[in-house]
Design a protein around this motif. Structure first.
Motif, PDB file in Angstrom:
ATOM      1  N   HIS A  28       0.654  -1.499  -0.041  1.00 59.37           N
ATOM      2  CA  HIS A  28       0.007  -0.004   0.010  1.00 59.37           C
ATOM      3  C   HIS A  28       0.897   1.228   0.024  1.00 59.37           C
ATOM      4  O   HIS A  28       1.864   1.396   0.531  1.00 59.37           O
ATOM      5  CB  HIS A  28      -0.734   0.006   1.079  1.00 59.37           C
ATOM      6  N   THR A  29       0.526   2.256  -0.928  1.00 60.02           N
ATOM      7  CA  THR A  29       1.220   3.530  -0.638  1.00 60.02           C
ATOM      8  C   THR A  29       0.516   4.501   0.458  1.00 60.02           C
ATOM      9  O   THR A  29      -0.601   4.815   0.282  1.00 60.02           O
ATOM     10  CB  THR A  29       0.802   4.173  -2.048  1.00 60.02           C
ATOM     11  N   PRO A  30       1.124   4.616   1.330  1.00 57.51           N
ATOM     12  CA  PRO A  30       0.631   5.353   2.630  1.00 57.51           C
ATOM     13  C   PRO A  30       0.690   6.857   2.355  1.00 57.51           C
ATOM     14  O   PRO A  30       1.412   7.615   2.978  1.00 57.51           O
ATOM     15  CB  PRO A  30       1.508   5.019   3.865  1.00 57.51           C
ATOM     16  N   ASN A  31      -0.101   7.381   1.615  1.00 52.75           N
ATOM     17  CA  ASN A  31      -0.160   8.782   1.243  1.00 52.75           C
ATOM     18  C   ASN A  31      -1.452   9.379   1.858  1.00 52.75           C
ATOM     19  O   ASN A  31      -1.978  10.652   1.488  1.00 52.75           O
ATOM     20  CB  ASN A  31       0.052   9.108  -0.219  1.00 52.75           C
ATOM     21  N   GLY A  32      -2.267   8.666   2.508  1.00 52.37           N
ATOM     22  CA  GLY A  32      -3.578   9.007   3.033  1.00 52.37           C
ATOM     23  C   GLY A  32      -4.166   7.668   3.899  1.00 52.37           C
ATOM     24  O   GLY A  32      -3.774   6.933   3.942  1.00 52.37           O
ATOM     25  N   VAL A  87       4.615  12.362   5.926  1.00 50.80           N
ATOM     26  CA  VAL A  87       3.540  11.595   5.549  1.00 50.80           C
ATOM     27  C   VAL A  87       3.473  10.321   5.471  1.00 50.80           C
ATOM     28  O   VAL A  87       2.631   9.574   5.954  1.00 50.80           O
ATOM     29  CB  VAL A  87       3.373  11.869   3.722  1.00 50.80           C
ATOM     30  N   ALA A  88       4.515   9.452   5.017  1.00 48.69           N
ATOM     31  CA  ALA A  88       4.715   8.189   4.842  1.00 48.69           C
ATOM     32  C   ALA A  88       4.382   7.411   6.186  1.00 48.69           C
ATOM     33  O   ALA A  88       3.662   6.532   6.488  1.00 48.69           O
ATOM     34  CB  ALA A  88       5.927   7.534   4.129  1.00 48.69           C
ATOM     35  N   MET A 112       9.636   1.440   6.036  1.00 54.19           N
ATOM     36  CA  MET A 112      11.123   1.265   5.436  1.00 54.19           C
ATOM     37  C   MET A 112      11.790   2.536   5.571  1.00 54.19           C
ATOM     38  O   MET A 112      12.930   3.038   5.137  1.00 54.19           O
ATOM     39  CB  MET A 112      10.926   1.038   3.913  1.00 54.19           C
ATOM     40  N   HIS A 113      11.004   3.526   6.324  1.00 55.55           N
ATOM     41  CA  HIS A 113      11.719   4.968   6.864  1.00 55.55           C
ATOM     42  C   HIS A 113      12.222   4.939   7.984  1.00 55.55           C
ATOM     43  O   HIS A 113      12.691   5.815   8.541  1.00 55.55           O
ATOM     44  CB  HIS A 113      10.507   6.157   6.869  1.00 55.55           C
TER      45      HIS A 113
END
Ligand SMILES: [Zn+2]
Length: 540
Positions: A28-32, A87-88, A112-113
Motif C-alpha cells: 500500500h502507498t501510505p499517502n492518506g 506523510v509516509a 522502510m523509513h
C-alpha cells in the motif's frame, strides 16, 4: 451419556499436510488514510484467506509493507507543506491501526523509513543493483525527461499528467487507470505538470537504468502461473510497449539515492524498491518461522500469497524481472487481485469528499462484522463493484438480522439438551459446505463473495429445519465458515460450543452447546449511521 463419535473433517477438506503460509496484504502507498475501497479489496481478501487457512490448521504469517517511496507520497507532502517521511510514517501507522480495528491484524508491518528497516532497505537496494550490474543485466540509456522549470524536480510519477500512449485516456504518472498499462515518464502524450507551481515542463538529459528481464522468467507464462486468469495479458501488453525490461531509476528526488547518479536521481519505488522491500519481508518471515524457512527460495515449502488491487498488477509483475537462474529467489507464488470498488455509483474521491474512511467507521463504533460481510459480497477479481450505502444497511437488516440471527437463535435453543448423535448424512452435508469454501478461497482465484454465498447457503440449511443431533454441529460448522469473513460471529459461535481457541477443523468438531449466551446477536447498521460518515454529506 457418553460422547458421540468425534466428527473430524480436517483431512477430507484440507487434502494434505499442514503447510506454512506467508500472506502479504497489498503493498500500500501510505499517502492518506485507508478508505473502504482499500479495505474491501486487498486487505479483506488477505485477511479472509489467512483466517481460512488457519481454520484448516495451517500456520500463517501475515507480513506486509507499505510503499513509502512512491511518488504520491512526495505529492501529498508538497501539497500539504510536509516532509515526505512524515506523510509516509504517519499513514503507515494509521493504516495499521485501522486494519487492526477491522480484525485484519499484521504480524509484521515494517516501515522502510524507520530503524531498523531503513538501513536494510537502502543497503539491499544498492546491493541488488551492484549484483545485477556485475551479472550484466542492466542497460543504460541517455534520454530526455521533463523537469519542473521552477524546482528542477523531475516531472515523473504523480507529477506529470497527459494521455495514455496505448488507449489515449487521460492519465497521470506511470500508469493508466483506464487500460491498466504502465509506461515510462517520457511516454505520456501531451505531458504537463500536475502542480501549477512546477511551472513549465523542460526536457533535460538524464541517464536511465533498466533491468532486462530473463525471457524465460519475465513472461506472460510465468505471470499466468502466479496471477488470476486473464491478468497475464497486462504483462504482454507492457512488454509490447516497453520491451522486456523495467525502469529502475528516475529523477524524482525522493527515494533511495542512485549511486553515482545525478542530483535527484533515485531508485524507483517499483523495481528495486519492491524487490528490496520484499527482501525485508523475507527476513521477517525467516525470523517468525520456527524452522527458519526461506519463503522466497525457489524450492521453498512455504506457500506465499500476495493480494493487490488491479492497478497494482504490473508493479507486482515487475519483480518477475528479478528472477533468473543465478538467483535463488522467486516472487509470491499466488496473487489475489481485485477490481476497483465504487461508492454509490462513482469512484472514491478524497477531493470531492466522496469517501468513507475506515477510521471514521471505527470511531463511530459501528460493528465490523456487517461491514466485512457486505464488502465480501462485493469482492470481485473480474469487474468493478459498487458499495451502496442503502444496500449495505438493507443487507444488515434483511439478511443478518432478518434471517441469520433467528436461524442461529433457533439452533441454540434446539441444541439445549439434545444428546442425539450427529447423523452421517449431516456430516456429509457439512463436508460439502466446507469443501465449497476451501474451493472458493483457494488462491489465486480466491473469492470472499463465493465463500459468503456458501455461508448463506448454510443458514438456508437451518431455515429448512434441523433434525435432532444437528443443531450443535450446524453451529460449529457455521463458526468455521463465518470466522474468516465475520470473525466476531465466528468467535461467539465457537464460544457457545465451549471452545476458547479460534474456529478450526484441526480438532474434532464440538457437538454440544455449553454457553448459548456467548452469542450476542448479529448487529445491523442503519443507512443514516453509515451515510453520516460521508464527508460530502456534512458528516465527520
Ligand atoms: Zn490506457
Amino acid at each position: 451419556m457418553k460422547d458421540p463419535r468425534p466428527v473430524n473433517l480436517l483431512e477430507p477438506v484440507r487434502r494434505g499436510p499442514a503447510r506454512p503460509h506467508l500472506v502479504t496484504a497489498a503493498y500500500h502507498t501510505p499517502n492518506g488514510p485507508l478508505h473502504l475501497g482499500h479495505i474491501g479489496g486487498p486487505f479483506l481478501s488477505a485477511d479472509v484467506v489467512a483466517r481460512h487457512l488457519e481454520t484448516l490448521g495451517h500456520p500463517v504469517a501475515r507480513i506486509s509493507a507499505t510503499d513509502s517511496h512512491e511518488s504520491y507520497i512526495l505529492m501529498t507532502a508538497r501539497r500539504g507543506g510536509l516532509a515526505p517521511e512524515e506523510v509516509a510514517s504517519r499513514y503507515h501507522d494509521e493504516a495499521l491501526a485501522a486494519l487492526t480495528g477491522l480484525g485484519m491484524h499484521q504480524d509484521a508491518w515494517p516501515d522502510m523509513h524507520r530503524a531498523p528497516y531503513r538501513a536494510i532497505y537502502h543497503e539491499r537496494s544498492h546491493a541488488t543493483v551492484a549484483d545485477l550490474e556485475r551479472r550484466g543485466r542492466l542497460v543504460r540509456e541517455t534520454e530526455k525527461l521533463l523537469h519542473s522549470s521552477t524546482t528542477g524536480q523531475g516531472l515523473v510519477g504523480a507529477f506529470v499528467q497527459g494521455r495514455c500512449p496505448a488507449c489515449g485516456s487521460g492519465a497521470a504518472g506511470s500508469s493508466c487507470e483506464s487500460c491498466g498499462l504502465w509506461f515510462g515518464p517520457a511516454d505520456l502524450i501531451d505531458p504537463r505538470p500536475v502542480l501549477p507551481e512546477d511551472g513549465t515542463a523542460e526536457p533535460r538529459t538524464v541517464t536511465s537504468v533498466f533491468l532486462t528481464g530473463d525471457p524465460r522468467r519475465f513472461s506472460g507464462e510465468e505471470a499466468a502461473r502466479r496471477f488470476p486468469p486473464g491478468y497475464a495479458d497486462l504483462l504482454e501488453t507492457y512488454v509490447t510497449h516497453n520491451g522486456r525490461r523495467i525502469r529502475l531509476n528516475h529523477p524524482l528526488g525522493w527515494g533511495v539515492p542512485w549511486r553515482g547518479g545525478a542530483a535527484g536521481d533515485v531508485h524507483l519505488s517499483y523495481g528495486t524498491g519492491t524487490y528490496a522491500a520484499f527482501s525485508v519481508l523475507r527476513d521477517l518471515y525467516r525470523t517468525a518461522d520456527p524452522a527458519g524457512r526461506d519463503a522466497f527460495a525457489r524450492d521453498t515449502d512455504v506457500v506465499t500469497i500476495a493480494t493487490g488491487g488491479y492497478d497494482a498488477t504490473l508493479p507486482w509483475m515487475f519483480v518477475l524481472a528479478f528472477m533468473d537462474d543465478e538467483t535463488d529467489w522467486q516472487p509470491h507464488q499466488h496473487h489475489i487481485m481485485n477490481r476497483f470498488l465504487l461508492l454509490n455509483g462513482s469512484k472514491f474521491s478524497t477531493s470531492r469528499g466522496h469517501v468513507i474512511w475506515a477510521h471514521d467507521y471505527l470511531r463511530a463504533a459501528l460493528p465490523v462484522d456487517p461491514l466485512r460481510g457486505y464488502l465480501a459480497s462485493l469482492s470481485d477479481a473480474g469487474e468493478e463493484s459498487d458499495f451502496r450505502t442503502a444496500d449495505f444497511a438493507d443487507w444488515t437488516s434483511r439478511v443478518l438480522a432478518g434471517r441469520w440471527d433467528p436461524a442461529i437463535r433457533r439452533a441454540l435453543r434446539d441444541a439445549a439438551g439434545d444428546e442425539t448423535a450427529v447423523p452421517d448424512s449431516f456430516t456429509a452435508e457439512a463436508l460439502t459446505a466446507l469443501t465449497a469454501t476451501a474451493d472458493a478461497l483457494r488462491p489465486p482465484t480466491t473469492s470472499p463473495r463465493a465463500a459468503l454465498a456458501v455461508l448463506d447457503d448454510w443458514i438456508t440449511r437451518a431455515e429448512r429445519g434441523l433434525a435432532p443431533g444437528e443443531p450443535a454441529p450446524w453451529l460449529a460448522v457455521l463458526a468455521v465458515l463465518a470466522w474468516p469473513l465475520m470473525p466476531t460471529l465466528g468467535t461467539q459461535l465457537w464460544t457457545t460450543l465451549g471452545r476458547t481457541d479460534h474456529p478450526t477443523l484441526a480438532t474434532p468438531l464440538p457437538t454440544r452447546v455449553v454457553t448459548p449466551e456467548a452469542f450476542e446477536g448479529l448487529p445491523t447498521v442503519t443507512r443514516s449511521a453509515v451515510e453520516a460518515l460521508l464527508p460530502e454529506a456534512g458528516g465527520s
